[in-house]
Design an enzyme around this catalytic site. Structure first.
Site, mmCIF file in Angstrom:
data_model
loop_
_atom_site.group_PDB
_atom_site.id
_atom_site.type_symbol
_atom_site.label_atom_id
_atom_site.label_comp_id
_atom_site.label_asym_id
_atom_site.label_seq_id
_atom_site.Cartn_x
_atom_site.Cartn_y
_atom_site.Cartn_z
ATOM 1 N N GLU A 160 0.827 -1.226 0.000
ATOM 2 C CA GLU A 160 0.000 0.000 0.000
ATOM 3 C C GLU A 160 0.851 1.262 0.000
ATOM 4 O O GLU A 160 0.484 2.269 0.609
ATOM 5 C CB GLU A 160 -0.938 0.026 1.218
HETATM 6 C C1 LIG Z 1 2.728 -9.592 -0.122
HETATM 7 C C2 LIG Z 1 2.480 -8.452 -1.048
HETATM 8 C C3 LIG Z 1 1.182 -8.103 -1.371
HETATM 9 C C4 LIG Z 1 0.938 -7.051 -2.264
HETATM 10 N N1 LIG Z 1 -0.348 -6.794 -2.663
HETATM 11 C C5 LIG Z 1 -0.551 -5.943 -3.711
HETATM 12 C C6 LIG Z 1 -1.832 -5.813 -4.322
HETATM 13 O O1 LIG Z 1 -2.811 -6.437 -3.899
HETATM 14 N N2 LIG Z 1 -1.942 -4.991 -5.391
HETATM 15 C C7 LIG Z 1 -0.891 -4.295 -5.899
HETATM 16 O O2 LIG Z 1 -1.056 -3.583 -6.885
HETATM 17 N N3 LIG Z 1 0.330 -4.376 -5.332
HETATM 18 C C8 LIG Z 1 0.520 -5.182 -4.254
HETATM 19 N N4 LIG Z 1 1.776 -5.306 -3.708
HETATM 20 C C9 LIG Z 1 2.856 -4.478 -4.203
HETATM 21 C C10 LIG Z 1 3.281 -3.420 -3.212
HETATM 22 O O3 LIG Z 1 2.279 -2.455 -3.035
HETATM 23 C C11 LIG Z 1 4.620 -2.836 -3.690
HETATM 24 O O4 LIG Z 1 5.584 -3.855 -3.499
HETATM 25 C C12 LIG Z 1 5.013 -1.574 -2.984
HETATM 26 O O5 LIG Z 1 4.142 -0.533 -3.289
HETATM 27 C C13 LIG Z 1 6.440 -1.135 -3.349
HETATM 28 O O6 LIG Z 1 6.661 -1.197 -4.723
HETATM 29 P P1 LIG Z 1 7.936 -1.973 -5.297
HETATM 30 O O7 LIG Z 1 7.953 -3.308 -4.658
HETATM 31 O O8 LIG Z 1 7.902 -1.911 -6.757
HETATM 32 O O9 LIG Z 1 9.162 -1.159 -4.729
HETATM 33 P P2 LIG Z 1 9.829 0.114 -5.446
HETATM 34 O O10 LIG Z 1 8.781 1.065 -5.853
HETATM 35 O O11 LIG Z 1 10.769 -0.358 -6.468
HETATM 36 O O12 LIG Z 1 10.625 0.745 -4.234
HETATM 37 C C14 LIG Z 1 11.888 0.212 -3.789
HETATM 38 C C15 LIG Z 1 12.407 1.078 -2.651
HETATM 39 O O13 LIG Z 1 12.614 2.416 -3.127
HETATM 40 C C16 LIG Z 1 11.914 3.346 -2.326
HETATM 41 N N5 LIG Z 1 11.431 4.432 -3.180
HETATM 42 C C17 LIG Z 1 10.700 4.333 -4.299
HETATM 43 N N6 LIG Z 1 10.448 5.553 -4.801
HETATM 44 C C18 LIG Z 1 11.029 6.442 -3.997
HETATM 45 C C19 LIG Z 1 11.119 7.867 -3.969
HETATM 46 N N7 LIG Z 1 10.510 8.619 -4.871
HETATM 47 N N8 LIG Z 1 11.815 8.451 -2.959
HETATM 48 C C20 LIG Z 1 12.404 7.699 -2.019
HETATM 49 N N9 LIG Z 1 12.350 6.345 -1.982
HETATM 50 C C21 LIG Z 1 11.667 5.729 -2.961
HETATM 51 C C22 LIG Z 1 10.797 2.565 -1.678
HETATM 52 O O14 LIG Z 1 10.397 3.144 -0.443
HETATM 53 C C23 LIG Z 1 11.443 1.207 -1.482
HETATM 54 O O15 LIG Z 1 12.163 1.206 -0.289
HETATM 55 C C24 LIG Z 1 2.025 -6.324 -2.786
HETATM 56 C C25 LIG Z 1 3.333 -6.653 -2.426
HETATM 57 C C26 LIG Z 1 3.567 -7.714 -1.589
HETATM 58 C C27 LIG Z 1 4.991 -8.093 -1.288
#
Ligand SMILES: Cc1cc2nc3c(=O)[nH]c(=O)nc-3n(C[C@H](O)[C@H](O)[C@H](O)COP(=O)(O)OP(=O)(O)OC[C@H]3O[C@@H](n4cnc5c(N)ncnc54)[C@H](O)[C@@H]3O)c2cc1C
Length: 589
Positions: free
Chosen positions: A438
């Site tokens: 989220e």
């Molecule tokens: C068990 C599980 C359930 C999930 N359920 C859903 C679901 O139902 N629907 C759905 O759509 N998604 C879902 N997700 C996805 C989840 O919402 C994302 O994993 C999350 O939003 C982070 O995105 P990412 O993994 O691509 O990380 P990234 O966006 O690649 O981020 C990597 C790191 O960089 C940091 N970061 C990114 N941008 C910035 C910035 N501008 N400034 C500073 N730091 C930054 C982040 O804080 C993080 O630490 C789920 C994930 C998991 C693991």
């Protein structure tokens, strides 16, 4: 296995004594939702979560959801309990009566969310995203879409998902690649891949209604070209019966650290038929209706897991004997570990945070209801601004504290906490996702500082600070709360100084502000919890005679929070205002 007793007394205390928002209390919609009804619902919810849902936590951890021949199977026992869950009408608790819901306010459903999160987060997630999808369709769908899909979602025989994340994007949704090609009949064909989709597929419901973000073929790149589509797993005919399978399939499910009973799916959309929800290219803002409410619920997940961790740590500390305490009375042998000052400190840290968070989320539940249902637009907007300010705070603070509390609970169990038998390490693992999904907690902090403090309606943080000041002035009039108000006022000043620093730094160095975001969120969060505690204290002193044991317990717990937790603010403030030069100039090898 961890044990659990729903904290109904504390919940009912809040419901009876802290429903203090006059705008909430004037909502006609809820005039029949009285303490008797609330108690009845919470007692039923307690029975369900303590007896039926709790055992699913271990079952799901030991036998995770699995993909078999293209079908996702939930862990043993999930189907049977889910059947009882929907028969009991639990999926409909907060939904609108027009679609078969019970129309209960968030001042009740938030407690149910907490209980379910304590008992089994994995099981909860199957219905949680459905409620999110319901909210989104309810606010943005056309009448015909609502009539076609909502009643079965409310009944729980269909469920819902939220499909945002793709391999190339989680935080930065502007990068998303899923395509939506418009057809001559006004429907769309969606093609692309979504990953990490909670409850993307499972065997609990007859149909799954996916809400999918995608880019129409003629839409621009970036966030301004994203639309929202409803894509059913199985097509729904005009008469409401189920038709043929849509072009959505499960590629795989994730093997995870925690919440193993929850199926986290890779979904492939292959020319799947979709129906646009809300205006074209405004999909992100439609989806945000769902995400904002959902983020508060994720905060409550952290609270619920903290509660069960605390309950088990407390129980164990009264049984486990080790070492002699400083005031030991036992001639030989060891004392129970709860006699040691350090264990008591750790337990009080958990308890004071949990009860303060619960009071804050109850305050927020009232504001949320006003923001959704008040008939005066100005009042509605003011409440909405406060909700939008506090959403990232509740999401991040509660889930981060969930990590601290589950870790400390494990520590109280010593080596037995690290092994699987007691079910404590599972709480730590299950909670670990909450600061990530989220929108990660860091991204929440960025959102708070760059977008939520001041918006087009004015100085939101300034209004919130004024609101706290007003309550402090009121409390100051009572001798008993004077000391507490002085401490809270001292830290409110730190929040004010920090806010001024943020405003100035915004003009000079955005990196300074970015590097301070997490510290700022914590300062605001702890002040907010302190403010919630002050309300609890006011009532506790006023009503002491009616339930001495309960209210003395509240006052002693609050003392810990004011003496030992609020001072963390000093460190966050100092760290936050130290700037970003060293951070940005550092050369990582
Ligand atoms: C068990 C599980 C359930 C999930 N359920 C859903 C679901 O139902 N629907 C759905 O759509 N998604 C879902 N997700 C996805 C989840 O919402 C994302 O994993 C999350 O939003 C982070 O995105 P990412 O993994 O691509 O990380 P990234 O966006 O690649 O981020 C990597 C790191 O960089 C940091 N970061 C990114 N941008 C910035 C910035 N501008 N400034 C500073 N730091 C930054 C982040 O804080 C993080 O630490 C789920 C994930 C998991 C693991």
């Amino acid at each position: 296995m961890a044990t659990y007793t729903a904290p109904i007394n504390d919940m009912m205390f809040l419901f009876e004594k802290l429903r203090d928002n006059p705008h909430y209390n004037s909502l006609k919609k809820y005039k029949e939702v009285n303490p008797e009804l609330a108690k009845d619902i919470l007692e039923q919810a307690a029975k369900l979560t303590e007896n039926l849902v709790l055992p699913l936590a271990k079952a799901g951890d030991e036998t995770p959801a699995k993909l078999e021949n293209g079908i996702v199977r939930t862990p043993p026992g999930y189907k049977e309990v889910y059947k009882k869950f929907i028969e009991g009408g639990w999926t409909s608790l907060s939904c609108d009566p027009e679609y078969g819901g019970q129309g209960m306010p968030k001042t009740i459903s938030a407690f149910f969310d907490e209980m379910l999160s304590s008992a089994s987060l994995s099981f909860k997630l199957y219905s949680e995203l459905s409620i999110g999808a319901y909210n989104c369709i309810f606010h943005h769908g056309t009448d015909s879409i609502k009539k076609k899909y909502l009643p079965n979602m409310v009944k729980g025989i269909w469920s819902g998902t939220m499909c945002l994340t793709e391999p190339v994007c989680g935080t930065d949704l502007g990068l998303l690649k899923t395509k939506a090609a418009e057809q001559t009949d006004g429907t769309y064909k969606l093609t692309g891949q979504k990953i990490f989709i909670t409850s993307g597929d499972h065997d609990l419901t007859e149909n799954i209604i996916h809400l999918v973000l995608a880019r129409a073929s003629d839409s621009p790149a970036g966030t301004k070209g994203i639309s929202l589509f409803l894509v059913p797993k199985i097509q729904v005919k005009e008469d409401g019966s189920l038709g043929s399978r849509n072009g959505v399939s499960t590629g795989s499910i994730e093997s995870k650290m925690g919440i193993k009973g929850s199926a986290t799916c890779v979904l492939n959309f292959d020319e799947a038929t979709g129906y646009i929800v809300g205006p074209k290219n405004k999909g992100l803002s439609s989806m945000f209706t769902m995400m904002n409410l959902e983020r508060i619920v994720v905060g409550i997940q952290g609270l619920g897991i903290s509660e069960i961790a605390y309950q088990n740590a407390l129980k164990y500390s009264k049984e486990r004997k080790q070492g002699k305490s400083n005031n030991s009375k036992s001639a030989n042998g060891a004392d129970v570990i709860i006699d040691h000052a350090d264990i008591r400190r750790s337990l009080l840290n958990m308890k004071s945070m949990i009860e303060g968070e619960r009071a804050l989320s109850f305050w927020l539940a009232q504001q949320t209801e006003v923001s959704l249902h008040h008939n005066n637009n100005k009042i509605k907007q003011e409440a909405s601004d406060l909700v939008s300010l506090m959403t990232p705070v509740v999401k991040s603070l509660f889930t981060d504290m969930g990590m601290e509390i589950t870790s400390d609970a494990m520590q109280i169990f010593g080596g037995y906490g690290y092994t699987k038998d007691q079910g404590i390490e599972q709480l730590y693992r299950d909670n670990r996702i909450t600061p990530i999904y989220e929108g990660t907690n860091s991204v929440q902090a960025i959102d708070l500082v760059f977008r939520k403090l001041i918006n087009k309606n004015g100085n939101i943080i300034g209004n919130y600070i004024q609101l706290i000041k007003k309550d402090i002035e009121e409390s100051k009039k009572r001798d008993e709360t004077k000391l507490f108000t002085e401490v809270l006022n001292q830290y409110l000043m730190v929040l004010i100084n920090f806010t001024t620093w943020i405003e100035k730094s915004m003009k000079n160095s955005k990196d300074d502000v970015s590097a301070a975001c997490n510290d700022y969120l914590r300062v605001l969060g702890l002040v907010a919890v302190g403010h919630a505690w002050l309300k609890v204290l006011d009532i506790s002193y006023k009503e002491m005679k009616s339930n001495k044991k309960f209210f003395e317990d509240k006052i002693e717990t609050a003392k810990f929070f004011f003496d030992r937790t609020l001072p963390r603010i000093d460190t966050y403030y100092k760290s936050g205002i130290s700037g970003s030069k060293n951070i940005m100039n550092f050369k990582f090898n």
